[in-house]
Enzyme design. Sequence first.
Site, PDB file in Angstrom:
ATOM      1  CE  LYS A  11      -1.703  -4.248   5.875  1.00  3.10           C
ATOM      2  NZ  LYS A  11      -1.564  -5.129   7.032  1.00  3.10           N
ATOM      3  CG  ASP A 141      -5.297  -1.778   7.804  1.00  9.96           C
ATOM      4  OD1 ASP A 141      -4.939  -1.643   8.759  1.00  9.96           O
ATOM      5  OD2 ASP A 141      -5.034  -2.924   7.303  1.00  9.96           O
TER       6      ASP A 141
END
Length: 293
Positions: A11, A141
């Site tokens: 990401k 995350d």
Amino acid sequence: MTSCSLFSPAKINLSLRILGKRPDGYHELLTEMVMISLGDTMVFRLSDEPRDLLAVSGRPVDGNPDDNLVLRAIRLFREMRGFGGKPSYWKVELEKKIPVGAGLGGGSSNAAAALWAMNLLSGNSCSRQDLMEIGAKLGSDVPFFLGEAHAVASGRGEKIHPCDPFPGKTLVLWNPLVPLSTSRIYGGLSVPRINSLTDSETLPRISSLLSEDKGGNDLEPVAMSILPIIRKVKGALTAKGSEFSLMSGSGPTVFGFFDEPGQATFASRFLEEQFGGWTGIFETLSSSPFVSP
């Protein structure tokens, strides 16, 4: 089903704002993230041995292999959900392509993939929300990677607010192949102490983030004080035509968006020649690779 193969994406943070330090020691943050086409490949198979095993190829993984997030995710899923009463153990083959300690969420993505695989291999007993709640116990995350490809995270990162699919973008990534410790970066921040924000306090900030606040990362000054080359790479990406350049997460990876593939190729080659390290050209993802069958 006794095996499955998954793509575990990286990401980037399109923005990252630190709102303060909470009483529990975590930082209250607000960050917009999108998954990208850089990723690891993971294969999960039933193990012949009475324990879970992890075999890593490609980039080396730091730390004790038995304490890797992938194995911790499998153990946590077994503890919380089980496999229908069967003593199932797993061998995981991880082909590592995401740089380690890079601000790209590689470890969290791998842990999310492990939870997704365990759910799939045990008959899909958990909803996506169930998996996200389990994932939050492993790292801030992890829930993001179990949700949509484009989202805003709040709290310590575990509260996920899905966004519309992100428009397809070509991006250049650069990493110095020197990992940065997340704890060291956060430890270098000077921020006020606050209580955790409620949803009613957070939602207006999310709206503002999505409409106005593109391209800010409050962790950049600390990272740049440790690795000044980050500032130079950001400037080089802008000079070579990127829409904007930013450090992702706690760094040290820097990215820039490009409209033209030729520009991206030229910029990537320039960064490699000028600054060394590792660079590559990738795309943003419009949907998550973790999709229910």
